[in-house]
Design a protein around this motif. Structure first.
Motif, mmCIF file in Angstrom:
data_model
loop_
_atom_site.group_PDB
_atom_site.id
_atom_site.type_symbol
_atom_site.label_atom_id
_atom_site.label_comp_id
_atom_site.label_asym_id
_atom_site.label_seq_id
_atom_site.Cartn_x
_atom_site.Cartn_y
_atom_site.Cartn_z
ATOM 1 N N VAL A 102 0.852 -0.503 -11.845
ATOM 2 C CA VAL A 102 0.895 -1.752 -11.084
ATOM 3 C C VAL A 102 0.354 -2.902 -11.928
ATOM 4 C CG1 VAL A 102 0.235 -2.844 -8.899
ATOM 5 C CG2 VAL A 102 0.399 -0.351 -9.019
ATOM 6 N N ASP A 103 1.085 -4.000 -11.968
ATOM 7 C CA ASP A 103 0.584 -5.209 -12.628
ATOM 8 C C ASP A 103 -0.577 -5.765 -11.806
ATOM 9 O OD1 ASP A 103 2.389 -5.240 -14.766
ATOM 10 O OD2 ASP A 103 3.898 -6.290 -13.569
ATOM 11 N N CYS A 143 -0.031 -7.796 -8.639
ATOM 12 C CA CYS A 143 0.597 -7.111 -7.502
ATOM 13 C C CYS A 143 -0.361 -6.181 -6.763
ATOM 14 C CB CYS A 143 1.809 -6.318 -7.982
ATOM 15 S SG CYS A 143 3.121 -7.346 -8.666
ATOM 16 N N PRO A 202 -1.364 -7.600 -2.997
ATOM 17 C CA PRO A 202 -0.247 -7.532 -2.058
ATOM 18 C C PRO A 202 0.188 -6.094 -1.747
ATOM 19 C CG PRO A 202 0.211 -9.155 -3.771
ATOM 20 C CD PRO A 202 -1.043 -8.431 -4.161
ATOM 21 N N ALA A 203 0.198 -5.232 -2.758
ATOM 22 C CA ALA A 203 0.596 -3.837 -2.524
ATOM 23 C C ALA A 203 -0.416 -3.131 -1.624
ATOM 24 C CB ALA A 203 0.751 -3.097 -3.846
ATOM 25 N N PRO A 220 6.299 -3.508 -5.380
ATOM 26 C CA PRO A 220 6.475 -4.003 -6.748
ATOM 27 C C PRO A 220 5.651 -3.193 -7.756
ATOM 28 C CG PRO A 220 4.911 -5.381 -5.584
ATOM 29 C CD PRO A 220 5.393 -4.351 -4.590
#
Length: 176
Positions: free
Chosen positions: A23-24, A27, A30-31, A67
């Protein structure tokens, strides 16, 4: 950009899977929010094996829209070799995470067996002396992003429609 990674495992039919969700940093929040919104009243975590099939379908579809990317490390296994198979998969995963420039890795805790993981991780990272990759074992109830590799590994191992549902977030499969 340094990424964060979350690792969990699954086993099925003499096959063992380690799933790494990558995961960046932008993100992460939000994730986490999207995953936490999937909890039912009174539920502290999502554990795919414990869910009923209709809910599993919903969860798999929602996770496939997050994402992030996942990497599956697969090997054949027996109860006698499962720990060694896990460590071989983790070694490969950590080499790849160093190549990706990962900043932080969270593994789902297995309590007293975490020592095996730490030994493998220290040995593997020792081959990459310039890396500053942090790693932690946490309980999945305290790290919602651990729910992703739990679900993806389960679906991938189940095959068929389950695997199809999570394929949008599977970026590579490595047979160890």
């Amino acid at each position: 950009m340094p990424v964060h990674a979350f690792i969990d495992e699954s086993g099925r039919d003499r096959r063992y899977f380690i799933c790494v969700a990558v995961v960046d940093p932008g993100c992460l929040a939000p994730a986490r929010k999207q995953l936490s919104a999937l909890l039912l009243p009174g539920q502290r975590e999502l554990h795919f094996k414990a869910e009923k099939p209709p809910r599993r379908r919903l969860l798999a579809d929602r996770i496939a829209g997050l994402p992030l990317a996942t990497h599956i490390y697969e090997t054949t296994s027996t109860p006698k070799t499962e720990e060694q198979d896990r460590q071989r998969c983790l070694e490969q995963a950590f080499h790849h995470l160093v190549e990706l420039g990962a900043h932080r890795v969270v593994l789902d805790s297995r309590d007293h067996r975490d020592i095996h993981d730490r030994t493998t991780i220290y040995r593997t990272l020792g081959q990459h002396p310039k890396t500053e990759l942090a790693h932690h074992h946490l309980n999945s109830a305290s790290a919602p992003l651990l729910w992703v590799p739990d679900a993806v590994a389960w679906c991938y191992g189940a095959g068929g429609d389950w695997r199809r549902r999570v394929m949008p977030v599977i970026s590579k499969v490595i047979v160890v």
